[in-house]
Design a protein around this motif. Structure first.
Motif, short mmCIF file in Angstrom:
data_model
loop_
_atom_site.label_atom_id
_atom_site.label_comp_id
_atom_site.label_asym_id
_atom_site.label_seq_id
_atom_site.Cartn_x
_atom_site.Cartn_y
_atom_site.Cartn_z
N VAL A 20 0.85 -1.18 0.00
CA VAL A 20 0.00 0.00 0.00
C VAL A 20 0.89 1.23 0.00
CG1 VAL A 20 -1.71 1.31 1.31
CG2 VAL A 20 -1.88 -1.18 1.19
N LYS A 21 0.73 2.09 -0.99
CA LYS A 21 1.63 3.23 -1.15
C LYS A 21 1.01 4.58 -0.81
CE LYS A 21 4.31 0.83 -4.71
NZ LYS A 21 4.82 0.88 -6.11
N GLY A 22 -0.27 4.60 -0.46
CA GLY A 22 -0.92 5.88 -0.22
C GLY A 22 -1.01 6.31 1.22
N LEU A 23 -0.49 5.52 2.14
CA LEU A 23 -0.56 5.84 3.56
C LEU A 23 0.83 6.18 4.09
CD1 LEU A 23 -2.86 2.89 4.70
CD2 LEU A 23 -3.56 5.26 4.29
N THR A 24 0.86 6.93 5.18
CA THR A 24 2.14 7.23 5.82
C THR A 24 2.59 6.00 6.59
OG1 THR A 24 1.53 9.56 6.09
CG2 THR A 24 3.33 8.72 7.47
N PRO A 25 3.72 5.42 6.24
CA PRO A 25 4.15 4.17 6.90
C PRO A 25 4.62 4.41 8.33
CG PRO A 25 5.84 4.95 5.40
CD PRO A 25 4.66 5.84 5.19
N TYR A 26 4.47 3.37 9.15
CA TYR A 26 4.99 3.41 10.52
C TYR A 26 6.43 2.91 10.50
CZ TYR A 26 0.11 3.77 12.06
OH TYR A 26 -1.18 4.16 12.27
N THR A 27 7.29 3.58 11.23
CA THR A 27 8.68 3.12 11.33
C THR A 27 8.83 2.09 12.45
OG1 THR A 27 9.18 5.02 12.75
CG2 THR A 27 9.62 5.24 10.40
N LYS A 28 7.93 2.13 13.43
CA LYS A 28 7.94 1.13 14.50
C LYS A 28 7.07 -0.04 14.07
CE LYS A 28 6.58 0.34 19.30
NZ LYS A 28 5.98 0.95 20.53
N PRO A 29 7.52 -1.28 14.27
CA PRO A 29 6.70 -2.44 13.87
C PRO A 29 5.29 -2.36 14.45
CG PRO A 29 8.89 -3.16 14.50
CD PRO A 29 8.81 -1.69 14.85
N THR A 30 4.31 -2.37 13.58
CA THR A 30 2.92 -2.17 14.00
C THR A 30 1.98 -3.02 13.15
OG1 THR A 30 3.40 0.14 14.59
CG2 THR A 30 1.09 -0.46 14.34
N VAL A 31 1.01 -3.65 13.80
CA VAL A 31 -0.06 -4.36 13.11
C VAL A 31 -1.37 -3.65 13.40
CG1 VAL A 31 -1.42 -6.49 13.02
CG2 VAL A 31 1.07 -6.61 13.11
N THR A 32 -2.11 -3.31 12.35
CA THR A 32 -3.39 -2.64 12.50
C THR A 32 -4.50 -3.56 12.02
OG1 THR A 32 -2.33 -0.49 12.10
CG2 THR A 32 -4.74 -0.59 11.94
#
Length: 206
Positions: A31-43
């Motif tokens: 997914v390229k349209g969202l601001t990525p998290y730099t900390k490992p995160t599952v949503t």
């Protein structure tokens, strides 16, 4: 709905094995349209109207969250608006109580109405706020906070997922990699894929 046998969450296989095991376009999408998290995160992207989401909430999600904590992977949830007449109001209630003791009570009350009491969708605002007030969210508080900037930002952030997610429950890793739940056969597969995806780069490649 993501339904495979209930089993313990085991340790993921090593990253070298996973690199050949999981493929973009099959097991996950970028997914390229969202601001990525730099900390490992599952949503988790979910809806209170979704029966599969309710089953996850009551079972596998508890175990998954425990495993994520052991791996130092943050867990988030985002409510989706594309199911149900009162989805927007439910999203607003969850957004404004996020980070407070009332959040879980509100979420469970919403789930209970649909999947335990089986009363169907809310008939009107009075009906909806009767559910909310039992969970500790008064209509007056709801109306006073619905235009709060932080609440509006949370709702906007959640709504952005709707451009990429069309079925729930869905899981996104680092706001960059959307898991194809239908490609997995077990909870072990999910653990392994999450482990693999948290190690992939999240730099914007647009």
């Amino acid at each position: 709905m993501f339904a495979f046998p209930m089993m313990a969450f085991a340790k993921a296989t090593d990253s070298t094995q996973n690199a050949s095991r999981f493929q973009e376009g099959t097991h996950y999408e970028v997914v390229k349209g969202l601001t990525p998290y730099t900390k490992p995160t599952v949503t988790e992207l979910f809806s209170i109207y979704c029966g599969g989401c309710y089953q996850w909430e009551k079972g596998p999600l508890v175990t998954l969250k425990g495993w994520l904590g052991q791996q130092n992977i943050e867990f988030k949830q985002a409510h989706m608006n594309f199911m149900g007449t009162y989805a927007k109001q439910a999203t607003m209630a969850l957004a404004m109580t996020q980070g407070t003791p009332r959040h879980n009570s509100v979420k469970q009350a919403l789930f209970k109405r649909i999947h335990v009491e089986r009363k169907g969708d809310w008939r009107n605002d009075t009906d909806f706020f009767q559910t909310m007030e039992k969970a500790g969210l008064k209509q007056s508080d709801f109306e006073a906070n619905q235009n709060n900037l932080m609440v509006m930002k949370t709702v906007l952030d959640w709504n952005q997922y709707g451009e990429y997610v069309h079925a729930v429950p869905s899981f996104m890793v680092n706001n960059r990699y959307l898991i194809n739940m239908g490609s997995l056969k077990s909870h072990d597969d999910l653990n392994a894929l999450i482990t693999y995806l948290t190690k992939l780069p999240v730099e914007d490649t647009k």
